[in-house]
Scaffold this active site. Structure first.
Site: not given
Length: 272
Positions: A90, A110, A112
């Site tokens: 990401d 990243e 989430k």
């Protein structure tokens, strides 16, 4: 995050006059993505360590990962079916050129988000098939995170650091009970130790169940059956509410600086 580390990151943040002091008000947006903050980290590193050369990449191709594995051991990295396949964390990948002109990874990030129970309850939204439940049973989407983690481990198989930062957000990643009030005044308690809600245990496999909210960039070595084994752990940071850029930025900079220290590209005195 441990208190001494929190204090240190806060002092660094104040010293730099915060995200706004370096990059303007855009760094304080609540909805700033991890990719945006990673690019701010990239700019910060280039500014602070102007004698070093950095680059930012959005993806790493599987063929490059396999080549690295094969260079380490000819038994590895020999299977590939889709030549163009790649991983796309990401926040992308930040690298630095070392003293031998090799590109070395200093940060992978990243984010989430799973679990909207806090938002739904505060808005009075009921969920479930019959729309009569306060809490939605957690899903398994976050388990896809392990693929990228494993691939970064592959390409960093011979490194002594693992600068992978995973930011978790949402009711599926609680570390303590949270009470949320509905518009009608009823209070709903979200419990962090209920299996139907919490999914953080499925991600701590990526850091050997070491403490979360800590910088785990530096690899650890254990002795097993008279052999030394190197472990590469993900640095997992979690909170129930959305991450702000000014919260993520000092964490990402801290991990990147740890990488630079381990790579012997900067000394301790440059990281104060």
């Amino acid at each position: 995050m441990k208190k001494n580390q929190t204090d240190r990151l806060s002092k660094q943040h104040v010293k730099s006059k915060g995200a706004e002091g370096i990059f303007g008000t855009s760094a304080q947006q609540h909805d700033t993505s991890v990719k945006d903050v990673s690019k701010l980290t990239f700019k910060s590193l280039k500014k602070e360590f102007s004698s070093l050369e950095f680059r930012y990449r959005e993806q790493i191709e599987k063929s490059e990962i396999n080549k690295k594995l094969n260079d380490v051991d000819s038994r590895l990295g020999v299977t590939l079916f889709v030549g163009k396949s790649a991983i796309k964390p990401d926040g992308g990948v930040i690298e630095v050129k070392d003293k031998e002109n090799r590109w070395r990874i200093v940060l992978v990030s990243e984010a989430k988000h799973q679990g909207k129970d806090i938002e739904n309850i505060s808005k009075g939204v009921l969920v479930g098939k019959k729309k009569d439940q306060d809490i939605m049973v957690a899903g398994n989407a976050i388990e896809r995170s392990h693929k990228n983690i494993n691939e970064i481990r592959n390409i960093m198989v011979d490194e002594k650091h693992f600068p992978y930062v995973l930011f978790l957000q949402g009711s599926n990643f609680l570390t303590e009970p949270v009470s949320v009030s509905r518009p009608d005044g009823r209070v709903v308690e979200l419990r962090h130790n209920v299996g139907s809600l919490n999914r953080i245990d499925r991600l701590t496999a990526a850091n050997y169940s070491m403490p979360i909210n800590e910088n785990c960039c530096e690899n650890i070595f254990i002795i097993s059956s008279d052999q030394t084994v190197m472990l590469q752990a993900v640095s997992i940071f979690t909170k129930a509410t959305p991450w702000m850029a000014e919260e993520m930025l000092p964490i990402m900079i801290d991990v990147a600086k740890t990488s630079l220290r381990i790579l012997k590209l900067v000394g301790h005195r440059h990281l104060a």
